[in-house]
Design an enzyme around this catalytic site. Structure first.
Site, PDB file in Angstrom:
ATOM      1  N   ASN A   1       0.851  -1.178   0.000  1.00  0.00           N
ATOM      2  CA  ASN A   1       0.000   0.000   0.000  1.00  0.00           C
ATOM      3  C   ASN A   1       0.892   1.234   0.000  1.00  0.00           C
ATOM      4  O   ASN A   1       1.862   1.301   0.763  1.00  0.00           O
ATOM      5  CB  ASN A   1      -0.910  -0.002   1.241  1.00  0.00           C
ATOM      6  CG  ASN A   1      -1.868  -1.186   1.236  1.00  0.00           C
ATOM      7  OD1 ASN A   1      -2.353  -1.592   0.182  1.00  0.00           O
ATOM      8  ND2 ASN A   1      -2.125  -1.747   2.404  1.00  0.00           N
TER       9      ASN A   1
ATOM     10  N   GLY B   1      -3.970   3.294   0.614  1.00  0.00           N
ATOM     11  CA  GLY B   1      -4.346   2.623   1.852  1.00  0.00           C
ATOM     12  C   GLY B   1      -3.210   2.458   2.848  1.00  0.00           C
ATOM     13  O   GLY B   1      -3.309   1.666   3.788  1.00  0.00           O
TER      14      GLY B   1
ATOM     15  N   HIS C   1       6.735  -1.144   3.837  1.00  0.00           N
ATOM     16  CA  HIS C   1       6.551  -2.546   4.263  1.00  0.00           C
ATOM     17  C   HIS C   1       5.775  -3.286   3.193  1.00  0.00           C
ATOM     18  O   HIS C   1       4.942  -2.707   2.498  1.00  0.00           O
ATOM     19  CB  HIS C   1       5.822  -2.620   5.609  1.00  0.00           C
ATOM     20  CG  HIS C   1       4.550  -1.836   5.643  1.00  0.00           C
ATOM     21  ND1 HIS C   1       4.538  -0.464   5.783  1.00  0.00           N
ATOM     22  CD2 HIS C   1       3.254  -2.210   5.519  1.00  0.00           C
ATOM     23  CE1 HIS C   1       3.295  -0.033   5.753  1.00  0.00           C
ATOM     24  NE2 HIS C   1       2.492  -1.068   5.579  1.00  0.00           N
TER      25      HIS C   1
ATOM     26  N   HIS D   1       3.205  -6.526   2.595  1.00  0.00           N
ATOM     27  CA  HIS D   1       2.325  -7.497   3.247  1.00  0.00           C
ATOM     28  C   HIS D   1       2.478  -8.821   2.503  1.00  0.00           C
ATOM     29  O   HIS D   1       2.369  -8.861   1.266  1.00  0.00           O
ATOM     30  CB  HIS D   1       0.860  -7.062   3.137  1.00  0.00           C
ATOM     31  CG  HIS D   1       0.532  -5.769   3.819  1.00  0.00           C
ATOM     32  ND1 HIS D   1      -0.093  -5.708   5.046  1.00  0.00           N
ATOM     33  CD2 HIS D   1       0.731  -4.483   3.443  1.00  0.00           C
ATOM     34  CE1 HIS D   1      -0.282  -4.445   5.391  1.00  0.00           C
ATOM     35  NE2 HIS D   1       0.209  -3.680   4.427  1.00  0.00           N
TER      36      HIS D   1
HETATM   37  P1  AMP Z   1      -0.534  -0.338   5.785  1.00  0.00           P
HETATM   38  O1  AMP Z   1      -1.965  -0.019   6.138  1.00  0.00           O
HETATM   39  O2  AMP Z   1      -0.337  -0.941   4.444  1.00  0.00           O
HETATM   40  O3  AMP Z   1       0.361   0.869   6.025  1.00  0.00           O
HETATM   41  O4  AMP Z   1      -0.093  -1.466   6.786  1.00  0.00           O
HETATM   42  C1  AMP Z   1       0.264  -1.213   8.114  1.00  0.00           C
HETATM   43  C2  AMP Z   1       0.023  -2.485   8.844  1.00  0.00           C
HETATM   44  O5  AMP Z   1       0.758  -2.459  10.043  1.00  0.00           O
HETATM   45  C3  AMP Z   1      -1.450  -2.714   9.236  1.00  0.00           C
HETATM   46  O6  AMP Z   1      -1.897  -3.921   8.618  1.00  0.00           O
HETATM   47  C4  AMP Z   1      -1.411  -2.812  10.747  1.00  0.00           C
HETATM   48  O7  AMP Z   1      -2.290  -3.790  11.241  1.00  0.00           O
HETATM   49  C5  AMP Z   1       0.045  -3.166  11.009  1.00  0.00           C
HETATM   50  N1  AMP Z   1       0.577  -2.733  12.296  1.00  0.00           N
HETATM   51  C6  AMP Z   1       0.514  -1.503  12.853  1.00  0.00           C
HETATM   52  N2  AMP Z   1       1.178  -1.491  14.022  1.00  0.00           N
HETATM   53  C7  AMP Z   1       1.690  -2.731  14.193  1.00  0.00           C
HETATM   54  C8  AMP Z   1       2.475  -3.354  15.206  1.00  0.00           C
HETATM   55  N3  AMP Z   1       2.880  -2.688  16.299  1.00  0.00           N
HETATM   56  N4  AMP Z   1       2.811  -4.655  15.046  1.00  0.00           N
HETATM   57  C9  AMP Z   1       2.404  -5.345  13.959  1.00  0.00           C
HETATM   58  N5  AMP Z   1       1.678  -4.810  12.972  1.00  0.00           N
HETATM   59  C10 AMP Z   1       1.318  -3.527  13.085  1.00  0.00           C
END
Ligand code: AMP
Ligand code: ZN
Length: 116
Positions: free
Chosen positions: A89, A95, A102, A104
């Site tokens: 994203n 999104g 990162h 997914h």
């Molecule tokens: P995005 O929305 O693509 O930026 O993805 C960010 C992701 O990080 C989301 O799916 C969140 O659930 C995940 N997230 C946020 N904080 C943490 C955390 N402390 N540990 C693991 N995942 C996290």
């Protein structure tokens, strides 16, 4: 970056279980999983998004880690039940909610197309 959640995980300020880690990248389980297996592949160095990658070697690093972890989960896309999806994203409309690059890695169910 001091107020970045993924930098805090990288530094140990926020304790987390690492599924994989080397000097350039780490892998954790997503806090809010969207599939039976939902991992995040995160470069240790703070880069805001896919649009900010200036060194193409970073793509090699994160993609190699992603496929390495996928293989370790028995995922190679060859059978009906072992495909996976990689998602990046990017930006508000893409999104993205955490401003540290990162990937997914999602698996364990069928994914629809087009994505939501
Ligand atoms: P995005 O929305 O693509 O930026 O993805 C960010 C992701 O990080 C989301 O799916 C969140 O659930 C995940 N997230 C946020 N904080 C943490 C955390 N402390 N540990 C693991 N995942 C996290
Ligand atoms: Zn960061």
């Amino acid at each position: 970056m001091s107020d970045c959640v993924f930098c805090k995980i990288a530094s140990g300020e926020i304790p987390s279980e690492f599924v994989y880690r080397d000097e350039d990248v780490f892998v954790i389980r997503d806090l809010n999983p969207q599939a039976p297996s939902h991992l995040l592949i995160i470069p240790t160095r703070h880069v805001v998004s896919a649009a900010d990658v200036s060194d193409p070697a970073l793509w090699s690093i994160v993609m190699s880690a992603t496929t390495k972890v996928a293989r370790s989960l028995g995922l190679d896309g060859t059978k009906e039940d072992n495909g996976f999806r990689i998602v990046i994203n990017t930006g508000v409309q893409g999104g993205q909610t955490v401003s540290h690059l990162h990937l997914h890695l999602l698996s364990g169910r069928n994914f629809g197309w087009p994505p939501g």
